[in-house]
Each structure stands twice: as structure tokens, then as C-alpha cells.
Write an enzyme that holds these catalytic residues in place. Structure first.
Site, PDB file in Angstrom:
ATOM      1  N   GLY A 180      65.806  71.485  23.533  1.00 38.59           N
ATOM      2  CA  GLY A 180      64.515  71.609  22.849  1.00 38.59           C
ATOM      3  C   GLY A 180      63.930  70.318  22.306  1.00 38.59           C
ATOM      4  O   GLY A 180      62.719  70.144  22.248  1.00 38.59           O
ATOM      5  N   GLU A 222      66.120  67.030  16.388  1.00 38.62           N
ATOM      6  CA  GLU A 222      66.038  68.450  16.756  1.00 38.62           C
ATOM      7  C   GLU A 222      64.588  68.852  16.994  1.00 38.62           C
ATOM      8  O   GLU A 222      63.663  68.161  16.568  1.00 38.62           O
ATOM      9  CB  GLU A 222      66.595  69.310  15.611  1.00 38.62           C
ATOM     10  N   ASP A 223      64.399  69.982  17.646  1.00 37.52           N
ATOM     11  CA  ASP A 223      63.042  70.502  17.816  1.00 37.52           C
ATOM     12  C   ASP A 223      62.571  71.252  16.577  1.00 37.52           C
ATOM     13  O   ASP A 223      61.454  71.081  16.114  1.00 37.52           O
ATOM     14  CB  ASP A 223      62.954  71.408  19.063  1.00 37.52           C
ATOM     15  N   ASP A 260      65.646  76.056  11.805  1.00 37.92           N
ATOM     16  CA  ASP A 260      65.381  77.471  11.561  1.00 37.92           C
ATOM     17  C   ASP A 260      66.344  77.920  10.447  1.00 37.92           C
ATOM     18  O   ASP A 260      66.089  77.667   9.274  1.00 37.92           O
ATOM     19  CB  ASP A 260      65.596  78.208  12.882  1.00 37.92           C
ATOM     20  N   LYS A 296      61.060  75.505   9.632  1.00 43.58           N
ATOM     21  CA  LYS A 296      60.713  76.842   9.116  1.00 43.58           C
ATOM     22  C   LYS A 296      61.537  77.083   7.856  1.00 43.58           C
ATOM     23  O   LYS A 296      62.564  77.773   7.909  1.00 43.58           O
ATOM     24  CB  LYS A 296      61.121  77.921  10.128  1.00 43.58           C
ATOM     25  N   PHE A 319      57.289  82.550  15.834  1.00 43.44           N
ATOM     26  CA  PHE A 319      57.948  81.959  16.995  1.00 43.44           C
ATOM     27  C   PHE A 319      56.979  81.070  17.768  1.00 43.44           C
ATOM     28  O   PHE A 319      55.893  81.503  18.145  1.00 43.44           O
ATOM     29  CB  PHE A 319      58.496  83.056  17.898  1.00 43.44           C
ATOM     30  N   ASP A 346      61.096  76.508  23.808  1.00 42.56           N
ATOM     31  CA  ASP A 346      60.957  77.479  24.890  1.00 42.56           C
ATOM     32  C   ASP A 346      60.918  78.916  24.397  1.00 42.56           C
ATOM     33  O   ASP A 346      61.344  79.242  23.297  1.00 42.56           O
ATOM     34  CB  ASP A 346      62.149  77.367  25.842  1.00 42.56           C
ATOM     35  N   ARG A 395      58.456  74.793  27.867  1.00 46.47           N
ATOM     36  CA  ARG A 395      58.911  73.538  27.254  1.00 46.47           C
ATOM     37  C   ARG A 395      57.959  72.386  27.579  1.00 46.47           C
ATOM     38  O   ARG A 395      57.861  71.418  26.837  1.00 46.47           O
ATOM     39  CB  ARG A 395      60.310  73.172  27.748  1.00 46.47           C
TER      40      ARG A 395
HETATM   41  P1  IMP Z   1      69.229  77.195  13.660  1.00 48.31           P
HETATM   42  O1  IMP Z   1      68.506  76.250  12.726  1.00 48.31           O
HETATM   43  O2  IMP Z   1      70.705  76.958  13.725  1.00 48.31           O
HETATM   44  O3  IMP Z   1      68.938  78.613  13.325  1.00 48.31           O
HETATM   45  O4  IMP Z   1      68.751  77.008  15.150  1.00 48.31           O
HETATM   46  C1  IMP Z   1      67.589  76.383  15.490  1.00 48.31           C
HETATM   47  C2  IMP Z   1      67.379  76.575  16.983  1.00 48.31           C
HETATM   48  O5  IMP Z   1      66.803  77.877  17.222  1.00 48.31           O
HETATM   49  C3  IMP Z   1      66.376  75.594  17.526  1.00 48.31           C
HETATM   50  O6  IMP Z   1      66.995  74.425  17.993  1.00 48.31           O
HETATM   51  C4  IMP Z   1      65.695  76.371  18.623  1.00 48.31           C
HETATM   52  O7  IMP Z   1      66.424  76.241  19.826  1.00 48.31           O
HETATM   53  C5  IMP Z   1      65.779  77.809  18.200  1.00 48.31           C
HETATM   54  N1  IMP Z   1      64.486  78.249  17.612  1.00 48.31           N
HETATM   55  C6  IMP Z   1      64.274  78.618  16.339  1.00 48.31           C
HETATM   56  N2  IMP Z   1      62.986  78.950  16.132  1.00 48.31           N
HETATM   57  C7  IMP Z   1      62.354  78.795  17.317  1.00 48.31           C
HETATM   58  C8  IMP Z   1      60.978  78.978  17.747  1.00 48.31           C
HETATM   59  O8  IMP Z   1      60.059  79.367  16.983  1.00 48.31           O
HETATM   60  N3  IMP Z   1      60.721  78.718  19.049  1.00 48.31           N
HETATM   61  C9  IMP Z   1      61.680  78.278  19.914  1.00 48.31           C
HETATM   62  N4  IMP Z   1      62.965  78.096  19.560  1.00 48.31           N
HETATM   63  C10 IMP Z   1      63.302  78.346  18.275  1.00 48.31           C
HETATM   64 MG    MG Z   2      67.293  74.064  20.325  1.00 48.99          MG
END
Ligand code: IMP
Ligand code: MG
Length: 176
Positions: free
Chosen positions: A42, A97-98, A101, A129, A150, A157, A163
């Protein structure tokens, strides 16, 4: 299959923000060398653009992790799918990171890099977020904060699609 996507952040707005982040990073790391680590897949688009805006010496490395989760949320237990090519011992790392979350993935990867001897590990993320956070973690260089929705594009993606969109958008309808 024709999803309708509405634009949230244009390519111009994103480019301007990345310039700003690059300037900030270059100031903060003056006299240092950065190990810039891309969290695949991402972050790839953001990573390349950000790297071009950093004016201090940078070395690239790439990691890919998957987190075991219940399908909708990551758990924090990660599996390394693609390992870094070089050790991080003694390095000033910026993890790219992208989106942050729940924060579990980044927290786990950061901890792992510190255990491997990185001197510092900062976090750069195109999106954040904060309302979704499950663990205490804050980004150091954040592009945009968004509500709990989302988004796709600019590396992010939906089922591996979108992407390559040059902007960040939201899927508003999904017509199968
Ligand atoms: P976390 O912070 O461990 O929950 O994971 C974050 C990952 O969840 C990111 O690197 C994305 O791959 C995926 N992700 C979370 N929110 C989104 C979104 O709104 N669109 C696309 N991917 C997302
Ligand atoms: Mg990711």
C-alpha cells in the site's frame, strides 16, 4: 463490476502535502542518513513520491507483512512475507505506511525494528484514521487525517484494485 469512486484528495493536494512532509523530514534529519522503509504494498506510491522530496541521504529498503486478523481488523500478530534486505542496526529508520488504522501493524513492526537495534524508528503515513485506533501509537509525519471510512487510490486498494489511481477516493457504490 463498475465501482463509482468519488475523489477525496486530488493529486495536486497530495503532491503539495508530500512536499511539505519531505521538507519537514529533511529538516528533522539534517546531518543524518535515513533508512527509508516501505511497508508493501500500500505505501509504494506514497513512498516513491516522499523519497523524491527528501534532501538528506536516504537508503531504501522494503518489507511486506501480513497480519493475522478476523478478516476486518488486524491482530498485531504479523507474518513477514518479504524480509528487509539489510540489517537496521544503528540506523535511523523512517517506516512508511499508507494508512494507520488500528495501529497494530505499525506498532508491531516498529517494535521489531527497535529490537533489531535501530537507533530510532519514526512513522510516516499518508493517511491516518485516529478514531479506529486500538493501540497507543502516533505517526510522526502524517499526510491527512480521515474519518472512519474506507478509501482507495494512491497505493491503497479494495481487493487489490485501484492502487494506481492518482488521487484518494471513496467507493460510493458497488454495482456487480
Ligand atoms: P492496522 O493499522 O494494523 O489496522 O492496518 C492498517 C492496514 O489496513 C493498512 O496498511 C491498509 O493495508 C489497511 N487499511 C486500513 N484502512 C484502509 C482503507 O481505508 N483502505 C485501504 N486499506 C486500508
Ligand atoms: Mg497496507
Amino acid at each position: 463490476m463498475a465501482d463509482i469512486i468519488t475523489e477525496l484528495f486530488s493529486e495536486e493536494i497530495i503532491t503539495a502535502k508530500i512536499r511539505e512532509l519531505g521538507r519537514q523530514i529533511s529538516q528533522d534529519y539534517a546531518e543524518k542518513e535515513i533508512k527509508l522503509i516501505c511497508v508493501l504494498r500500500g505505501a509504494s506510491v506514497f513512498y516513491a513520491e516522499l523519497a523524491k522530496r527528501i534532501t538528506v541521504p536516504v537508503r531504501f529498503d522494503f518489507i511486506s507483512v501480513s497480519s493475522y486478523g478476523d478478516g476486518t481488523e488486524s491482530s498485531g500478530r504479523i507474518k513477514i512475507r518479504k524480509e528487509l534486505d539489510e540489517p537496521v542496526e544503528g540506523e535511523h529508520v523512517i517506516l512508511v505506511e499508507d494508512i494507520i488504522d488500528t495501529g497494530r501493524t505499525l506498532k508491531t513492526v516498529r517494535q521489531m525494528l527497535l529490537e533489531r537495534g535501530a537507533v530510532s524508528v519514526a512513522l510516516a503515513s499518508l493517511l491516518d484514521k485516529p478514531s479506529r485506533r486500538k493501540v497507543q501509537i502516533e505517526g510522526d509525519y502524517i499526510g491527512f487525517e480521515i474519518p472512519d471510512e474506507f478509501v482507495v487510490g494512491y497505493g491503497l486498494d479494495y481487493q487489490q484494485r485501484y492502487r494506481n489511481l492518482p488521487y484518494i477516493g471513496k467507493i460510493i457504490s458497488n454495482q456487480e
